[in-house]
Design a protein around this motif. Structure first.
Motif, PDB file in Angstrom:
ATOM      1  N   ASP B   7      30.895  40.268  43.442  1.00 32.89           N
ATOM      2  CA  ASP B   7      29.786  40.618  42.554  1.00 32.89           C
ATOM      3  C   ASP B   7      30.264  41.120  41.195  1.00 32.89           C
ATOM      4  O   ASP B   7      29.819  42.145  40.696  1.00 32.89           O
ATOM      5  CB  ASP B   7      28.885  41.672  43.227  1.00 32.89           C
ATOM      6  N   CYS B   9      30.566  41.665  37.437  1.00 31.02           N
ATOM      7  CA  CYS B   9      29.661  41.591  36.290  1.00 31.02           C
ATOM      8  C   CYS B   9      30.334  42.175  35.064  1.00 31.02           C
ATOM      9  O   CYS B   9      31.107  43.116  35.160  1.00 31.02           O
ATOM     10  CB  CYS B   9      28.379  42.389  36.541  1.00 31.02           C
ATOM     11  N   GLY B  20      27.649  38.389  38.150  1.00 29.75           N
ATOM     12  CA  GLY B  20      27.840  38.444  39.596  1.00 29.75           C
ATOM     13  C   GLY B  20      28.666  37.312  40.164  1.00 29.75           C
ATOM     14  O   GLY B  20      28.157  36.447  40.876  1.00 29.75           O
ATOM     15  N   ASP B  22      31.356  35.735  42.685  1.00 33.52           N
ATOM     16  CA  ASP B  22      32.000  35.922  43.985  1.00 33.52           C
ATOM     17  C   ASP B  22      33.016  34.817  44.168  1.00 33.52           C
ATOM     18  O   ASP B  22      32.759  33.652  43.849  1.00 33.52           O
ATOM     19  CB  ASP B  22      30.952  35.864  45.106  1.00 33.52           C
ATOM     20  N   GLY B  56      31.393  45.581  40.090  1.00 36.77           N
ATOM     21  CA  GLY B  56      32.039  44.617  40.976  1.00 36.77           C
ATOM     22  C   GLY B  56      33.516  44.934  41.134  1.00 36.77           C
ATOM     23  O   GLY B  56      34.045  45.806  40.452  1.00 36.77           O
ATOM     24  N   ARG B 213      28.039  32.308  35.268  1.00 35.46           N
ATOM     25  CA  ARG B 213      28.017  32.076  36.709  1.00 35.46           C
ATOM     26  C   ARG B 213      29.075  31.050  37.102  1.00 35.46           C
ATOM     27  O   ARG B 213      29.358  30.114  36.347  1.00 35.46           O
ATOM     28  CB  ARG B 213      26.640  31.551  37.150  1.00 35.46           C
TER      29      ARG B 213
END
Lengths: 265, 243
Positions: B7, B9, B20, B22, B56, B213
């Motif tokens: 996560d 950021c 976010g 991962d 994160g 992203r």
């Protein structure tokens, strides 16, 4: 790439670098002779002949005045460097009153003539705080004045260091202290030394204004001598030669630094 | 080397640059591609310990990276970072750019540090430029010295932030060849790049980052042959427009 950039600068003459030393020397001599001739003709038109016979009579006073000018300039250089560095640091401070104080200081000092500062500081602040020694007061006033300019030089060079240089220092694993010692300071020295040398020449010339509060440095010495023997032209001519004897070598040192630290620009 | 992002950021002045992320995989050679402003460089800087995430976690080989100035220098010293341009110390010669960090950060003795530096310059065809300062080198030479410096401390991972974006095409190949050379020697790296040929052929895995992203991740050959998101398809189509 950089070489091309340097040569495309219209203010850096291409020709100057390629002139042969002999040709340069001859032309320089020619220019000097022209300047001397202009003076000579002007004096002849006034019907005046230089008479330097008084110099040997006053040689001790002249030497003392010259020495005091060097002492005041050297002391002011050290003091103004220290103060200028502090002010430069203060202008980047996170403590707002300190930052504004340094900012105001630089604005006031740079925005007013030195002669006004000398009178005001010496007669108001100096008298109120009991600084009666004229030489000490002179050094303090001159240092306060020059420090504002030095602070600007230091601040400017600090700001001109590329952020990537700090990033690179962090990326290779240097600590903050190592970054300052191994990257920032060496680059700042390279960027500031040429300008600081120029400022030192200014300090030497500016110290002449201390004559108005009767500090017997070389300008005041020559003023006093000319007042007693009326050899005004000779005294001021000699005064100019004596200042040049100090400022020309300083300028040569500045050029040496400029060449040595060329990579900084 | 295992890299885990949870996560992750990053906001700059209220603008979200990473939204976010991962990720959990063993990284050998990874290319990060995507449109400008997509967060590629920011992600690389976070991995390199140069920028702290807003929230994160980053775990490298099972250890959580603490973004605390006291421990970061030691973390960064185990990585090699190459900037887009201007990353060499301007006041130092090529050989000193490599030797200084070896002495000051890795505690290598002065003569050994210089020897290592000269060997590296020699290996990458830069022996003649050893005494030159960055301003006297071409952009391509500067980048190769920068890569030599980044690998001198035997990093566990090399991070390259668009190392060829500021270069002429001729120099670009020199730099990419050098990275490929290092890859053959087993150097692991993460590269942010717009050189799709390099991402596709020289990097095992590829990550596509768009608008903060991580939209696609996988083996480079598959990713380029069969892009599954419309964003990556549009991105690749645009790149191929003038080919």
């Amino acid at each position: 790439m950089t070489t091309a950039k340097r040569h495309s600068n219209p203010f850096v003459g291409d020709g100057a670098g390629h002139t042969s030393p002999l040709k340069a020397a001859i032309n320089y001599l020619l220019v000097c002779l022209l300047v001397i001739a202009l003076f000579w003709v002007s004096l002849a038109m006034l019907g005046y002949t230089f008479d330097f016979s008084f110099v040997s009579q006053y040689r001790m006073r002249i030497a003392q005045g010259f020495l005091l000018t060097i002492e005041i300039s050297a002391a002011s250089l050290v003091a103004s460097l220290a103060l200028g560095t502090l002010v430069a640091a203060g202008r980047g401070s996170r403590i707002l009153p300190l930052r504004y104080l340094c900012d105001l200081y630089v604005k006031l000092i740079r925005g007013t003539p030195l002669i006004m500062q000398i009178y005001l500081f010496f007669y108001i602040i100096g008298t109120a705080w009991g600084i009666t020694d004229r030489v000490v007061a002179g050094i303090l006033i001159l240092s306060t004045f020059e420090a504002a300019y030095i602070a600007e030089i230091i601040r400017g060079s600090l700001l001109s260091i590329d952020e990537t240089q700090r990033d690179a220092a962090r990326a290779v694993g240097l600590t903050h202290a190592q970054t300052v010692r191994l990257v920032i300071l060496p680059q700042m020295v390279a960027r500031t030394l040429p300008a600081l040398t120029g400022q030192f020449a200014s300090i030497i010339k500016d110290s002449s204004l201390l004559s108005i509060i009767a500090v017997i440095e070389i300008t005041q010495t020559m003023r006093e001598i000319s007042a007693s023997n009326f050899k005004l032209f000779e005294c001021y001519f000699l005064l100019g030669v004596l200042y040049l004897a100090l400022t020309l070598p300083v300028a040569a040192i500045g050029r040496h630094f400029e060449r040595r630290f060329d990579y900084a620009h | 080397m295992r890299i885990e992002l949870a996560d992750l950021c990053k906001k700059f002045d209220g603008t979200s640059v990473l939204k976010g992320l991962d990720f959990d995989d063993d990284v050998t050679t990874l290319a990060i591609i995507g449109p400008s402003g997509g967060g590629k460089s920011t992600l690389l800087r976070i991995l390199g310990g140069l920028t702290a995430p807003t929230s994160g976690t980053v775990r490298v080989d099972g250890e959580t990276v603490s973004y605390d100035e006291a421990t970061l220098p030691a973390y960064r010293a185990k990585l090699g970072f190459v900037f887009q341009q201007g990353g060499l110390f301007q006041h130092l010669s090529a050989v000193e750019n490599i030797a200084m960090p070896l002495r000051e950060v890795h505690g290598v003795e002065a003569s050994a540090a210089e020897q290592t530096a000269r060997e590296l310059l020699d290996r990458f065809g830069l022996a003649e430029d050893a005494e030159k300062r960055p301003a006297q080198l071409s952009g391509g030479q500067q980048q190769r010295v920068a890569i030599a410096r980044a690998v001198a401390g035997r990093p566990r991972l090399l991070l390259l932030d668009e190392p060829t974006s500021a270069l002429d095409p001729a120099y670009t190949n020199d730099v990419l060849d050098m990275i490929d050379d290092l890859r053959e020697d087993g150097m692991r790296f993460v590269i942010v790049t717009h050189e799709m040929g390099f991402a596709r052929n020289a990097c095992e895995k590829c990550a596509f980052l768009s608008q903060g992203r991580l939209l696609e991740y996988g083996e480079s050959s598959k990713l380029f042959a069969h892009p599954s998101t419309p964003e990556l398809r549009a991105f690749l189509d645009k790149l191929l427009e003038w080919r």
